[in-house]
Design a protein around this motif. Sequence first.
Motif, PDB file in Angstrom:
ATOM      1  N   GLY A 175       0.790  -1.228   0.000  1.00  0.00           N
ATOM      2  CA  GLY A 175       0.000   0.000   0.000  1.00  0.00           C
ATOM      3  C   GLY A 175       0.819   1.274   0.000  1.00  0.00           C
ATOM      4  O   GLY A 175       0.271   2.368   0.128  1.00  0.00           O
ATOM      5  N   ILE A 176       2.142   1.160  -0.147  1.00  0.00           N
ATOM      6  CA  ILE A 176       3.033   2.323  -0.127  1.00  0.00           C
ATOM      7  C   ILE A 176       3.020   3.009  -1.489  1.00  0.00           C
ATOM      8  O   ILE A 176       3.153   2.365  -2.527  1.00  0.00           O
ATOM      9  CB  ILE A 176       4.472   1.899   0.216  1.00  0.00           C
ATOM     10  N   CYS A 177       2.893   4.342  -1.481  1.00  0.00           N
ATOM     11  CA  CYS A 177       2.863   5.120  -2.724  1.00  0.00           C
ATOM     12  C   CYS A 177       4.026   6.101  -2.788  1.00  0.00           C
ATOM     13  O   CYS A 177       4.367   6.744  -1.794  1.00  0.00           O
ATOM     14  CB  CYS A 177       1.556   5.897  -2.833  1.00  0.00           C
ATOM     15  N   SER A 178       4.596   6.231  -3.985  1.00  0.00           N
ATOM     16  CA  SER A 178       5.632   7.226  -4.249  1.00  0.00           C
ATOM     17  C   SER A 178       4.977   8.556  -4.604  1.00  0.00           C
ATOM     18  O   SER A 178       3.758   8.635  -4.804  1.00  0.00           O
ATOM     19  CB  SER A 178       6.520   6.754  -5.409  1.00  0.00           C
ATOM     20  N   ASN A 179       5.813   9.596  -4.725  1.00  0.00           N
ATOM     21  CA  ASN A 179       5.319  10.910  -5.155  1.00  0.00           C
ATOM     22  C   ASN A 179       5.177  10.883  -6.669  1.00  0.00           C
ATOM     23  O   ASN A 179       6.048  11.343  -7.417  1.00  0.00           O
ATOM     24  CB  ASN A 179       6.265  12.020  -4.704  1.00  0.00           C
TER      25      ASN A 179
END
Length: 484
Positions: A175-179
């Motif tokens: 569930g981790i998102c980058s910019n």
Amino acid sequence: MVHLSQDRAPIMEALNKYRSMRVVPFDVPGHKRGRGNKELANFLGEQCLSVDVNSMKPLDNLSHPVSIIREAEELAADAFGAKHAFLMVNGTTSAVQAMVMTACKAGEKIILPRNVHRSAINALIISGAIPVYVNPGVNHELGIPLGMSVAEVEKAILENPDAKAILINNPTYYGICSNLEAITELAHRHQMLVLVDEAHGTHFYFGEDLPASAMSVGADMAAVSMHKSGGSLTQSSFLLINNDISEGYTRQIINLTQTTSGSYLLLSSLDISRKNLALHGKEVFEKVAKMAQYMRDEINRIGGYYAFSKELINADTVYDFDITKLSVHTLDVGLAGIEIYDILRDEYDIQIEFGDIGNILAYISVGDRQLDIERLVAALGEIKRRYAKDRSSIFEHEYITPQIIYTPQEAFYAPKQKLPISESAGYICSEFVMAYPPGIPILAPGERITKEILDYIAYSKEKGCFLTGTEDSKIEHINVLKEE
């Protein structure tokens, strides 16, 4: 921009019309609407087999759509805010490979995180594109890879100004998102295409208060697993294109590997699911987010487990978090994630998505019921009570930065030799080793095998992780580059 009527489902409508015509079939498939295979018809249902049909003029052709499939593509593009959408029936794997092969030719560079799905590295083996890996951030407490740092991406761009594209894995399995927006703007300033593996981000296009989607920030291409959170049949996905990406050329690339016998079961499921999300997605994913948050709160009350969420956000390698994901860190109860995965399945008849060394993931969707949610929470509490151990017995592991010696294509096709995996430290790997799910390689072709990696593989096997990728199905031997 003219928005289309999203209450249409042209493929389903055409199949219903075709079924009502009672056409006599002297074409494939040979089961002839189920009559030739009664056992299959009884198992899947006659209605299902009656629309398992071949491409024909009234039903269009996936390889070169001009009518109903073309209309379904246009509706999907409208729903996702893309220039065009391709219906994919070889899974998101083929969509990721089509992105890489559209953007890069043999010998051209692509910037990507090393914690990508194997499909991206497979695309490099097929195409001959050269990877420039950006190591993801790492959360040392959870032992998981994070997103891509904008500063690390910029460094890779400045060191490789000839790269053709950047591939972003967004969100990760956890569930981790980058910019996404900043990386897209940065890449475009340097005339590089932006490709996004959105296998786990279908809902970003339809829910509210969720992380940004690829198309919304101006990315050039995105691979979307509609069958994960979107409700379509397994193996069905969308490939979205934007900006100046050529529709015709992209279709040619897709047709290099995608079947010419596109399943109308998969196609109609994409069509119907797109319609459902376009009309009701906001309510659907609002419900999913609430269920996931309720479960996080309940699991964190148990103690020992850590169901993480937006508190991880650091404005860089965790730019945002997908609140529909129920990712749970397990090591403080003294159990590896894969051990809890196995106990849930074997003793509680609960099947979660995956367990790795330190975490589990339960996939939450609109199909879940409150009773099922309570059952999972109660099972985790009971597992802690029955099986909790001292954490000191757990193998402390986090993301291992690989040593890249050769490109994946060079290593995969090079002369090789087989060694016992326990004796392979120091050699260059010529195949994959990965736990599936999630399908992120522990080792990929062209990487040096180290004692640290071998320890992790041995521990994963001991704990019961399902390892794949090697020619040896038992993962006891590994192919390495032959030494001269």
